[in-house]
Design a protein around this motif. Structure first.
Motif, PDB file in Angstrom:
ATOM      1  N   ASP A 204     -21.249  -3.326  19.681  1.00 47.03           N
ATOM      2  CA  ASP A 204     -22.583  -3.873  19.475  1.00 47.03           C
ATOM      3  C   ASP A 204     -22.870  -3.943  17.981  1.00 47.03           C
ATOM      4  OD1 ASP A 204     -23.494  -1.315  18.562  1.00 47.03           O
ATOM      5  OD2 ASP A 204     -23.974  -0.728  20.611  1.00 47.03           O
ATOM      6  N   LYS A 205     -24.000  -4.517  17.629  1.00 46.91           N
ATOM      7  CA  LYS A 205     -24.296  -4.791  16.223  1.00 46.91           C
ATOM      8  C   LYS A 205     -24.317  -3.520  15.387  1.00 46.91           C
ATOM      9  CE  LYS A 205     -27.438  -7.553  13.381  1.00 46.91           C
ATOM     10  NZ  LYS A 205     -28.651  -8.423  13.384  1.00 46.91           N
ATOM     11  N   GLU A 206     -24.908  -2.454  15.907  1.00 46.24           N
ATOM     12  CA  GLU A 206     -25.003  -1.200  15.163  1.00 46.24           C
ATOM     13  C   GLU A 206     -23.641  -0.534  15.006  1.00 46.24           C
ATOM     14  OE1 GLU A 206     -27.517   0.016  13.428  1.00 46.24           O
ATOM     15  OE2 GLU A 206     -28.488  -1.879  13.945  1.00 46.24           O
ATOM     16  N   ALA A 207     -22.843  -0.554  16.073  1.00 49.88           N
ATOM     17  CA  ALA A 207     -21.509   0.053  16.006  1.00 49.88           C
ATOM     18  C   ALA A 207     -20.625  -0.694  15.015  1.00 49.88           C
ATOM     19  CB  ALA A 207     -20.874   0.065  17.394  1.00 49.88           C
ATOM     20  N   ALA A 208     -20.736  -2.029  14.994  1.00 43.40           N
ATOM     21  CA  ALA A 208     -19.954  -2.818  14.050  1.00 43.40           C
ATOM     22  C   ALA A 208     -20.366  -2.508  12.612  1.00 43.40           C
ATOM     23  CB  ALA A 208     -20.136  -4.306  14.343  1.00 43.40           C
ATOM     24  N   ARG A 209     -21.669  -2.384  12.399  1.00 39.03           N
ATOM     25  CA  ARG A 209     -22.156  -2.079  11.052  1.00 39.03           C
ATOM     26  C   ARG A 209     -21.690  -0.695  10.611  1.00 39.03           C
ATOM     27  NH1 ARG A 209     -25.977  -4.001   7.636  1.00 39.03           N
ATOM     28  NH2 ARG A 209     -26.987  -2.508   6.254  1.00 39.03           N
ATOM     29  N   GLU A 210     -21.704   0.259  11.523  1.00 36.10           N
ATOM     30  CA  GLU A 210     -21.272   1.621  11.203  1.00 36.10           C
ATOM     31  C   GLU A 210     -19.785   1.650  10.864  1.00 36.10           C
ATOM     32  OE1 GLU A 210     -21.765   5.564  10.363  1.00 36.10           O
ATOM     33  OE2 GLU A 210     -23.311   4.069  10.831  1.00 36.10           O
ATOM     34  N   LEU A 211     -18.998   0.830  11.536  1.00 34.79           N
ATOM     35  CA  LEU A 211     -17.565   0.758  11.266  1.00 34.79           C
ATOM     36  C   LEU A 211     -17.297   0.264   9.846  1.00 34.79           C
ATOM     37  CD1 LEU A 211     -14.549   0.724  12.309  1.00 34.79           C
ATOM     38  CD2 LEU A 211     -14.976  -1.669  12.918  1.00 34.79           C
TER      39      LEU A 211
END
Length: 528
Positions: A204-211
């Motif tokens: 999801d958008k947040e997980a991608a940003r955290e990566l």
């Protein structure tokens, strides 16, 4: 272990595998046969649902990506719809034409068997290919294909028999194309995280940003997915603590900021009858064969004209991103990518960097290149494509599995739909053009009329000759011919399909929007 049930549905003559754009288009056109559509996931949409990022957008204006009988509700041709817009549009289309009732979700096809034509033998088109053999009717009254389908939950396997099987699983998604490395130079020696775009798209958008945030990221590739990934990485690394993203590029391709070239709309250069007259096409006749070499300077001039604008508009020379091959080769292979608006501004700010190299491999701290330089990386994202042809080869039984891709790496499909040596099976979504949706829809209309026996195909030999001629033209036009792109002769391709059905095609912006048959469409329960 899955529990297996045997289920033959004699009332169902047509099976469709996949509920993406092509599968839904096929279901709509074949709806009068009450097809069963097997979709492995819990939703329609195909790659738009399962292989998209937050930043994924359509590469063409909405007018070039809509069904002929269902316009976009609010069409703004100055913008490119997001993947969510496309999913909403497809779902609205399927709902409007009541196509969803045919779809069986969470139903994965695990095996296909050829069981012949019901006459006690198993004669195939292979047996008649050497002579003037005919391609038999698609709906012959006999079961030809047996399909094993795993459904969950519960996890059971059912078997269905079909007279006609339409394969719409596409070339992208499912099987990632992974680089191959020498011993002790693969990702096993690397201490960071490696992820293919197939897995990244599931975040999801947040997980991608955290990566990506605060990480040194290497993106391998330079096509649309890689460019989108690099832009997302740059956006996640804004601020003083942000790290640059490095694109590792093996092959450069031309990129385009918008569909305007020196103030002229792009379609004028390749998508009109006059512009496509400059390019070689199948069945072009003696006069065109004589003219074609004489038109070579004009073709080159068009390509150079576009290249001059791109070099002026974009900092391609500054970053060493100007390809050595002509623009025409990328267009002819459907590899022209539309750039995100802020792509080069992020490069100017140092958030996106570029490394060109013919070869690379892993070391403990990142990537190493052929020039003996190294790049430190916490995360390596592989935008290296998919094994679409392997996906379909793994699904088909022999001998058809070995036939589906020829020695040049192309699927030799007549009209982009029928393999002359594979009986009672069709493939939709395996040729590319500037508008893949409209390309798929017209071929589904053609397939539906063929299944209804409203016209006959040429002999198997003539179909093989036709596909061979198309492939030779692609090889002469671009070094990237394996994508099976018809963009430089798409109008002629559509014209021949319409003529084969006895139709007259109405065009807008030189795309087939509707085709009118000399008979009443009411005979077939459709609203064409």
């Amino acid at each position: 272990m899955a529990c297996e049930q045997i289920s033959y549905r004699k009332s169902t003559r047509v099976g469709i595998i996949g509920a993406g754009i092509s599968g839904i288009a096929a279901a709509k056109q074949l709806s009068h046969h009450n097809p069963i559509v097997f979709e492995a996931t819990d939703s329609i949409g195909g790659v738009w649902k399962h292989c998209s990022f937050a930043s994924t957008k359509l590469q063409t204006p909405p007018c070039d990506f809509e069904f002929s009988d269902y316009p976009w509700p609010q069409r703004d041709n100055s913008t490119f719809p997001s993947y969510l817009d496309i999913l909403h549009y497809l779902h609205a289309y399927a709902t409007h034409f009541d196509v969803l009732k045919f779809v069986r979700f969470n139903s994965r096809v695990v095996e296909i068997r050829y069981i012949g034509g019901g006459d006690g033998g198993e004669t195939t088109n292979l047996d008649v290919a050497a002579g003037p053999g005919e391609f038999g009717p698609l709906l012959s009254g006999h079961t030809v294909w047996e399909v094993a389908v795993e459904t969950h939950p519960p996890k059971t396997v059912e078997r269905y028999g079909f007279e006609l099987l339409v394969v719409c699983i596409g070339k992208y998604g499912d099987i990632p194309k992974m680089p191959v490395f020498p011993p002790n130079k693969g990702q096993e020696v690397y201490g960071g995280k490696v992820m293919h775009t197939l897995d990244y798209s599931k975040l999801d958008k947040e997980a991608a940003r955290e990566l990506l945030k605060g990480k040194k990221v290497a993106v391998v590739g330079y096509k649309k997915s890689a460019i989108d990934l690099a832009t997302e990485c740059a956006q996640a690394n804004q601020g003083a603590d942000g790290q640059p993203c490095t694109m590792v590029i093996r092959t450069l391709h031309w990129t385009v900021p918008a569909y305007w070239i020196w103030g002229l709309p792009f379609f004028l250069f390749y998508s009109t009858r006059s512009s496509q007259f400059l390019h070689q096409r199948p069945n072009q006749g003696l006069l065109r064969n004589l003219l074609f070499p004489l038109l070579s300077p004009v073709r080159k001039a068009v390509s150079k004209f576009i290249e001059s604008y791109l070099v002026w508009k974009l900092p391609l020379v500054k970053y060493g991103l100007k390809p050595d091959h002509p623009f025409e080769e990328d267009y002819a292979s459907c590899q022209m990518a539309i750039l995100p608006e802020n792509f080069f501004s992020e490069a100017d700010n140092g958030k996106i960097m570029f490394k060109k190299t013919p070869r690379w491999w892993f070391w403990n701290g990142g990537l190493e290149f052929e020039d003996n330089t190294k790049l430190e990386a916490d995360v390596v994202l592989l935008a290296t494509g998919f094994e679409g042809k392997k996906k379909i080869q793994d699904l088909l039984p022999q001998p058809f599995s070995s036939l589906i891709v020829d020695s040049s790496g192309i699927m030799p499909l007549y009209r982009g739909t029928i393999h002359p040596l594979i009986p009672n099976m069709a493939f939709v979504g395996y040729i590319e053009s500037v508008s893949n949706l409209q390309t798929a829809e017209l071929r589904c209309k053609w397939l539906s009329r063929l299944a209804d026996g409203l016209f006959k195909l040429p002999s198997i030999k003539k179909m093989l000759d036709q596909t061979s001629e198309e492939i030779e033209i692609m090889k002469k036009t671009t070094r990237f011919y394996k994508r099976h792109c018809i963009s430089t002769f798409s109008i002629n391709h559509s014209d021949e399909i319409c003529e084969e059905m006895g139709w007259k095609c109405w065009r807008k912006n030189n795309w087939v929007l509707e085709a009118f048959a000399p008979y009443s469409s009411q005979d077939y329960g459709e609203e064409d």
